[in-house]
Motif scaffolding. Structure first.
Motif, PDB file in Angstrom:
ATOM      1  N   ASN A 107       6.077   0.962   8.568  1.00  0.00           N
ATOM      2  CA  ASN A 107       5.099   0.510   9.555  1.00  0.00           C
ATOM      3  C   ASN A 107       4.798  -0.981   9.484  1.00  0.00           C
ATOM      4  OD1 ASN A 107       3.931   3.179  10.856  1.00  0.00           O
ATOM      5  ND2 ASN A 107       4.264   3.592   8.692  1.00  0.00           N
ATOM      6  N   LYS A 108       5.621  -1.721   8.722  1.00  0.00           N
ATOM      7  CA  LYS A 108       5.489  -3.178   8.617  1.00  0.00           C
ATOM      8  C   LYS A 108       4.088  -3.583   8.162  1.00  0.00           C
ATOM      9  CE  LYS A 108       9.638  -3.626  10.459  1.00  0.00           C
ATOM     10  NZ  LYS A 108       9.903  -2.203  10.756  1.00  0.00           N
ATOM     11  N   ILE A 109       3.554  -2.862   7.169  1.00  0.00           N
ATOM     12  CA  ILE A 109       2.220  -3.148   6.650  1.00  0.00           C
ATOM     13  C   ILE A 109       2.359  -4.111   5.480  1.00  0.00           C
ATOM     14  CG2 ILE A 109       0.149  -2.191   5.561  1.00  0.00           C
ATOM     15  CD1 ILE A 109       0.791   0.442   6.997  1.00  0.00           C
ATOM     16  N   GLU A 110       1.821  -5.310   5.613  1.00  0.00           N
ATOM     17  CA  GLU A 110       1.948  -6.316   4.565  1.00  0.00           C
ATOM     18  C   GLU A 110       0.606  -6.842   4.084  1.00  0.00           C
ATOM     19  OE1 GLU A 110       4.433  -9.370   6.084  1.00  0.00           O
ATOM     20  OE2 GLU A 110       6.230  -8.119   6.154  1.00  0.00           O
ATOM     21  N   ASN A 111      -0.444  -6.645   4.849  1.00  0.00           N
ATOM     22  CA  ASN A 111      -1.738  -7.249   4.521  1.00  0.00           C
ATOM     23  C   ASN A 111      -2.513  -6.372   3.549  1.00  0.00           C
ATOM     24  OD1 ASN A 111      -3.947  -8.899   4.478  1.00  0.00           O
ATOM     25  ND2 ASN A 111      -4.756  -8.199   6.440  1.00  0.00           N
ATOM     26  N   ASN A 112      -2.088  -6.368   2.300  1.00  0.00           N
ATOM     27  CA  ASN A 112      -2.808  -5.658   1.241  1.00  0.00           C
ATOM     28  C   ASN A 112      -2.957  -4.171   1.543  1.00  0.00           C
ATOM     29  OD1 ASN A 112      -3.985  -5.626  -1.264  1.00  0.00           O
ATOM     30  ND2 ASN A 112      -6.040  -6.036  -0.505  1.00  0.00           N
ATOM     31  N   ASN A 113      -1.956  -3.620   2.265  1.00  0.00           N
ATOM     32  CA  ASN A 113      -1.959  -2.194   2.584  1.00  0.00           C
ATOM     33  C   ASN A 113      -3.211  -1.753   3.338  1.00  0.00           C
ATOM     34  OD1 ASN A 113       0.490  -2.011   1.331  1.00  0.00           O
ATOM     35  ND2 ASN A 113      -0.266  -1.060  -0.529  1.00  0.00           N
ATOM     36  N   ILE A 114      -3.782  -2.645   4.153  1.00  0.00           N
ATOM     37  CA  ILE A 114      -4.987  -2.304   4.898  1.00  0.00           C
ATOM     38  C   ILE A 114      -4.639  -1.427   6.097  1.00  0.00           C
ATOM     39  CG2 ILE A 114      -6.824  -3.223   6.359  1.00  0.00           C
ATOM     40  CD1 ILE A 114      -6.945  -5.639   4.534  1.00  0.00           C
ATOM     41  N   ILE A 115      -5.318  -0.303   6.220  1.00  0.00           N
ATOM     42  CA  ILE A 115      -5.187   0.547   7.395  1.00  0.00           C
ATOM     43  C   ILE A 115      -6.586   0.831   7.926  1.00  0.00           C
ATOM     44  CG2 ILE A 115      -3.006   1.613   6.759  1.00  0.00           C
ATOM     45  CD1 ILE A 115      -4.556   3.978   5.638  1.00  0.00           C
ATOM     46  N   ARG A 116      -6.663   1.192   9.199  1.00  0.00           N
ATOM     47  CA  ARG A 116      -7.952   1.405   9.839  1.00  0.00           C
ATOM     48  C   ARG A 116      -7.979   2.775  10.506  1.00  0.00           C
ATOM     49  NH1 ARG A 116      -6.551  -3.884  10.392  1.00  0.00           N
ATOM     50  NH2 ARG A 116      -8.112  -5.435   9.758  1.00  0.00           N
ATOM     51  N   VAL A 117      -9.186   3.313  10.643  1.00  0.00           N
ATOM     52  CA  VAL A 117      -9.364   4.597  11.317  1.00  0.00           C
ATOM     53  C   VAL A 117      -8.769   4.514  12.721  1.00  0.00           C
ATOM     54  CG1 VAL A 117     -11.052   6.239  12.227  1.00  0.00           C
ATOM     55  CG2 VAL A 117     -11.418   5.178   9.990  1.00  0.00           C
ATOM     56  N   VAL A 122       3.833   5.869  11.347  1.00  0.00           N
ATOM     57  CA  VAL A 122       5.072   6.634  11.360  1.00  0.00           C
ATOM     58  C   VAL A 122       5.410   7.001   9.920  1.00  0.00           C
ATOM     59  CG1 VAL A 122       7.532   6.588  11.877  1.00  0.00           C
ATOM     60  CG2 VAL A 122       5.904   5.498  13.435  1.00  0.00           C
ATOM     61  N   ILE A 123       5.578   8.286   9.654  1.00  0.00           N
ATOM     62  CA  ILE A 123       5.902   8.754   8.312  1.00  0.00           C
ATOM     63  C   ILE A 123       7.415   8.819   8.180  1.00  0.00           C
ATOM     64  CG2 ILE A 123       5.573  10.583   6.620  1.00  0.00           C
ATOM     65  CD1 ILE A 123       2.997   9.138   7.495  1.00  0.00           C
TER      66      ILE A 123
END
Length: 259
Positions: A107-117, A122-123
């Motif tokens: 999911n191209k997550i690079e910012n300190n693994n931050i996710i939001r509600v 994509v798994i």
């Protein structure tokens, strides 16, 4: 009126059961076009463009998320997870028997693994996901050793970098290329080279500080700012060509992390 309402509800239920009531999410990969994606999902370029408000010559970019009209799951059984309140990447990875690094990379997550509600993640498919790892059970002495290494390697680095160092060591324990114990990884000497310089020069014998201990705990809880790295280096302090040739996952302050 009641019969009509019942009929509508029946149709909706059938649509839900057939997987046609919800839209799937597709993360664009390098080289993909709307036409290629439309063929994958059995839809049309026009439908994709309309669903995603694409007007600029159907231009899309790698990493972009596209709503796929009329499907609940993409071809290939790709799973989309909607983040709920209180969830972390680690909790989600455990639910789907994968890893934080695999979900972050997908999911191209690079910012300190931050996710939001409400985020849609994509798994990775079973082919892409890493094997399920055994629970980590470390002794107090091993955790103290790791905290001392974190202080020696990352004192003066931002806290995120300290957690990344701890996580990279834990990732190495899980990697079959390295010893499967914390002490084995930290004290490893390969081809005459110590894997961590503080073991060689004695800095690891200094007591751990509170920041290093917290970083270790956060890494144990699943935080991984290193994005699955199994090593790191400071470009200003090493001439080792091997580490410079490894795939980079992220750079945090003075450290380059690689896997």
């Amino acid at each position: 009126m009641r019969k009509s309402l019942t009929g509508i509800l029946t149709v909706l239920l059938l649509l839900l059961m057939s997987g046609q009531a919800y839209a799937a999410i597709h993360v664009v990969r390098p080289g993909e076009t709307l036409w290629l994606i439309s063929q994958q999902y059995g839809t049309t370029v026009a439908a994709l463009a309309e669903a995603n408000h694409i007007a600029n010559a159907n231009y899309i970019e790698a990493g972009q998320r596209l709503d796929i009209p009329g499907q609940s799951q993409p071809v290939g059984r790709q799973t989309v997870h909607t983040v709920s309140r209180g969830e972390t990447l680690w909790l989600i990875s455990q639910k789907y028997n994968t890893t934080v690094a695999a979900i972050a990379a997908e999911n191209k997550i690079e910012n300190n693994n931050i996710i939001r509600v409400g985020d849609k993640l994509v798994i990775p498919t079973e082919q892409e996901a890493a094997p399920v790892l055994a629970p980590r059970n470390f002794s107090d002495a091993e955790l103290d050793l790791l905290a001392r290494l974190v202080r020696a390697e990352a004192e003066g680095e931002p806290y995120r970098g300290q957690v990344a160092v701890a996580a990279s060591v834990l990732n190495r324990v899980d990697d079959p290329r390295y010893p499967n114990t914390l002490s084995g990884v930290i004290n490893q000497v390969s081809n005459g080279f110590y894997q961590y310089s503080p073991v060689l020069d004695g800095r690891i014998n200094r007591s751990a500080n509170d920041s290093a201990r917290r970083a270790v705990q956060d890494a144990l809880n699943g935080e991984d700012p290193s994005l699955g790295a199994t090593g790191f280096y400071n470009p200003a302090k090493t001439t080792n060509q091997w580490v410079r040739q490894q795939p980079v996952t992220v750079t945090i302050a003075n450290h380059v992390f690689f896997r």
